[in-house]
Design an enzyme around this catalytic site. Structure first.
Site, PDB file in Angstrom:
ATOM      1  N   THR A  39      -6.505   8.602  -6.337  1.00  0.00           N
ATOM      2  CA  THR A  39      -5.691   9.819  -6.349  1.00  0.00           C
ATOM      3  C   THR A  39      -4.479   9.669  -5.445  1.00  0.00           C
ATOM      4  OG1 THR A  39      -7.681  11.119  -6.776  1.00  0.00           O
ATOM      5  CG2 THR A  39      -5.748  12.319  -6.018  1.00  0.00           C
ATOM      6  N   HIS A  92     -10.478   3.304 -13.974  1.00  0.00           N
ATOM      7  CA  HIS A  92     -11.358   2.595 -13.048  1.00  0.00           C
ATOM      8  C   HIS A  92     -11.793   1.247 -13.633  1.00  0.00           C
ATOM      9  CE1 HIS A  92     -11.456   5.677 -10.121  1.00  0.00           C
ATOM     10  NE2 HIS A  92     -12.202   6.528 -10.776  1.00  0.00           N
ATOM     11  N   ARG A 111      -9.782  -1.450  -1.139  1.00  0.00           N
ATOM     12  CA  ARG A 111     -10.240  -0.853   0.125  1.00  0.00           C
ATOM     13  C   ARG A 111     -11.429  -1.664   0.610  1.00  0.00           C
ATOM     14  NH1 ARG A 111     -12.509   5.395   0.725  1.00  0.00           N
ATOM     15  NH2 ARG A 111     -12.278   5.561   3.003  1.00  0.00           N
ATOM     16  N   ALA A 117     -18.063   2.413  -0.141  1.00  0.00           N
ATOM     17  CA  ALA A 117     -19.446   2.807  -0.386  1.00  0.00           C
ATOM     18  C   ALA A 117     -19.811   4.062   0.385  1.00  0.00           C
ATOM     19  CB  ALA A 117     -20.383   1.662  -0.018  1.00  0.00           C
TER      20      ALA A 117
END
Length: 297
Positions: A39, A92, A111, A117
């Site tokens: 986002t 994704h 990331r 996670a």
């Protein structure tokens, strides 16, 4: 890299919806794993494309998640076809699962997997499972929800799980598969890798670099306003317009922008589990990718 794209499917997404997608010159495809800054990158692209924080529509409408089964494919295609501006589409799916068109630019955001996670664990607790099942045609959950596995325990299990990365895309194997494929394509002129920590540390510089990659010129006087609009705090204030939840599958939209801090995953693991994580990632990805990804010396 030639070949038929791999098909990636889950209970709520299907990369086959990309087949036959009519690309246009200048299209931007944002390819990330969940909770890797999707986002955030969509917002950055919106600010660069429109040149103003006053977006003409909510962000999920401007930048739809093309693979998502909740919205009919034809409706998503029609909405994108009607857009007169430069398009930026969310997925994704790894780059080996979507068409690679020379007219488009592909941005992959990475990331630290442990931070991803942690965010994914929090996100899972914010989903309305009944609503999601209803929208995707899955059987509704029966009985009360099972107690959630505590975060530290869940993180350790996530490190140790053995799965097929093509079937469990948010697994450690899935994350490294996605990034490894993008890393192998990083020298292509229409592929850009962006690190989440670089967005945290130098948002202004990263936005300017992306504008250059996209061939977008931004008047000098507009930069401060655009960069401020892309900060984490400002985006949290505008959650109703920015959170990817057009169908109401989140229980609390404001919780979507939780913290965004780096390093929290490593802080939660004991030395033994962290060592297992290091060994597993070393077997899953090349050393230069891991050095770029982990950034911890």
């Amino acid at each position: 890299m030639p070949g038929t794209p791999i098909r990636y499917r889950s209970s709520d997404e299907d990369s086959a919806r990309w087949r036959g997608f009519p690309f246009r010159d200048g299209d931007i495809v944002i390819s990330t794993r969940s909770k890797n800054g999707t986002t955030w990158m969509q917002m950055i692209c919106a600010l660069l494309v429109f040149g103003t924080p006053d977006l003409p529509a909510p962000l999920p409408e401007l930048s739809p998640w093309l693979d998502w089964l909740v919205e009919p494919r034809d409706e998503v295609y029609a909405r994108l076809a009607a857009q007169p501006h430069r398009r930026f589409v969310k997925t994704h799916t790894p780059l080996d699962g979507i068409p690679l068109d020379d007219r488009a630019h592909y941005v992959v955001v990475a990331r630290h997997p442990l931070d991803m996670a942690v965010s994914l664990w929090h996100q899972s607790g914010n989903l309305d499972r009944e609503r999601l099942a209803e929208l995707t045609g899955q059987p509704a959950p029966q009985g009360p929800p099972a107690p959630r596995t505590p975060l530290v325990e869940a993180l350790g299990r996530w490190v140790d799980r053995e799965v097929d990365p093509r079937e469990e895309m948010d697994s450690l194997q899935g994350v490294m598969w996605h990034l490894g494929d993008a890393w192998a394509r990083r020298d292509r002129p229409n592929v850009t890798l962006v690190h989440y920590d670089d967005l945290v540390g130098d948002l202004d510089g990263q936005m300017r670099a992306l504008a250059g990659r996209f061939g977008i010129e931004v008047p000098a006087q507009r930069w401060p306003e655009l960069v401020e609009a892309a900060t984490f705090d400002r985006m949290r204030q505008r959650a109703d317009r920015l959170v990817p939840d057009p169908a109401g599958v989140l229980e609390d939209r404001s919780a979507f922008f939780r913290r965004g801090r780096s390093g929290q995953g490593r802080e939660l693991l004991d030395a033994a589990t962290l060592a297992r994580y290091r060994a597993r990632t070393a077997a899953l990805a090349p050393r230069d990718l891991l050095a770029w990804l982990h950034r911890d010396g």
